[in-house]
Design a protein around this motif. Structure first.
Motif: not given
Length: 225
Positions: A49-56, A81-83, A168-173, A178-179
């Motif tokens: 969970d990076l906080g999405g593209l914005e956080g990354a 997948e969804r930007d 989309d880098w918002t999950s720590d499930s 992730g690849q």
């Protein structure tokens, strides 16, 4: 020379040496203002969970700033997948990083173009962090634990692998995956066969809650377009 004078000289040398060592310890890490590529030396932990593209992107910018290269706009090499900045459509990692060339913290060339970048293999001496340090991996003499799994969500050509982006880098499930790529281009026992040599698309992680079990530490690639 009297013993008193000798002791005074020795004490003076000792104080000078200690002061010099203290000064060295307080010096900031080497600055790399011309760097245009690095792997993150630290992050939000071993999860994805990076906080999405914005956080990354923010993580890339913050680390670049500390390394003296904050005068550039930095982007994380991640597919989604969804930007939100692309009308909630998919975005490929390769479309986020410009056209090259890219240099690492030691100013060694990483690649001169997108084509060259996506044709090359991982290399522990090239794919290094913003401080110029190699990432723990399968290379000879590497420290433990292995941490060469770098999150990308991408195929070898830098395009999206749907379902492999940790939400989309918002999950720590523990049910999301992730690849990842191998920064050193190596598998167990130095294996370079198949996808194990890929810097950006070696395999999927175990899950997005903890990237460590298959050799990760929540790291990402950062590029300055």
């Amino acid at each position: 020379m009297s013993k008193a004078n000798l002791f005074a000289i020795v004490a003076s040398v000792a104080v000078t040496t200690l002061g010099s060592n203290a000064s060295l310890a307080q010096q900031p890490p080497p600055q790399s203002p011309n760097m245009t590529f690095f792997i993150t030396s630290s992050g939000p932990g071993k999860g994805a969970d990076l906080g999405g593209l914005e956080g990354a992107d923010r993580q890339c910018q913050t680390l670049a700033q500390a390394a003296g290269a904050g005068n550039k706009t930095w982007r994380a090499y991640l597919s989604v997948e969804r930007d939100a900045d692309n009308g909630n459509r998919p975005t490929d990692a390769r479309s986020r990083i410009g056209n090259g060339p890219w240099l690492n913290a030691k100013l060694a060339p990483v690649a001169s173009s997108l084509t060259e970048l996506h044709a090359r293999k991982g290399d522990s001496t090239v794919f290094i962090d913003e401080k110029g340090q190699p990432i723990n991996g399968q290379w000879p003499g590497s420290p433990s634990p292995v941490e060469h799994d770098i999150m990308t969500g991408s195929a070898a050509d830098g395009t999206l692998l749907a379902g492999l982006t940790c939400g989309d880098w918002t999950s720590d499930s523990t049910t999301a995956v992730g690849q990842v790529g191998h920064s050193d281009g190596l598998g167990p026992n130095g294996d370079t066969s198949g996808a194990l040599s890929s810097w950006n698309s070696a395999h999927s992680n175990l899950n997005c809650s903890n990237t460590a079990p298959r050799g990760g530490a929540g790291r990402i690639y950062c590029f300055a377009p």
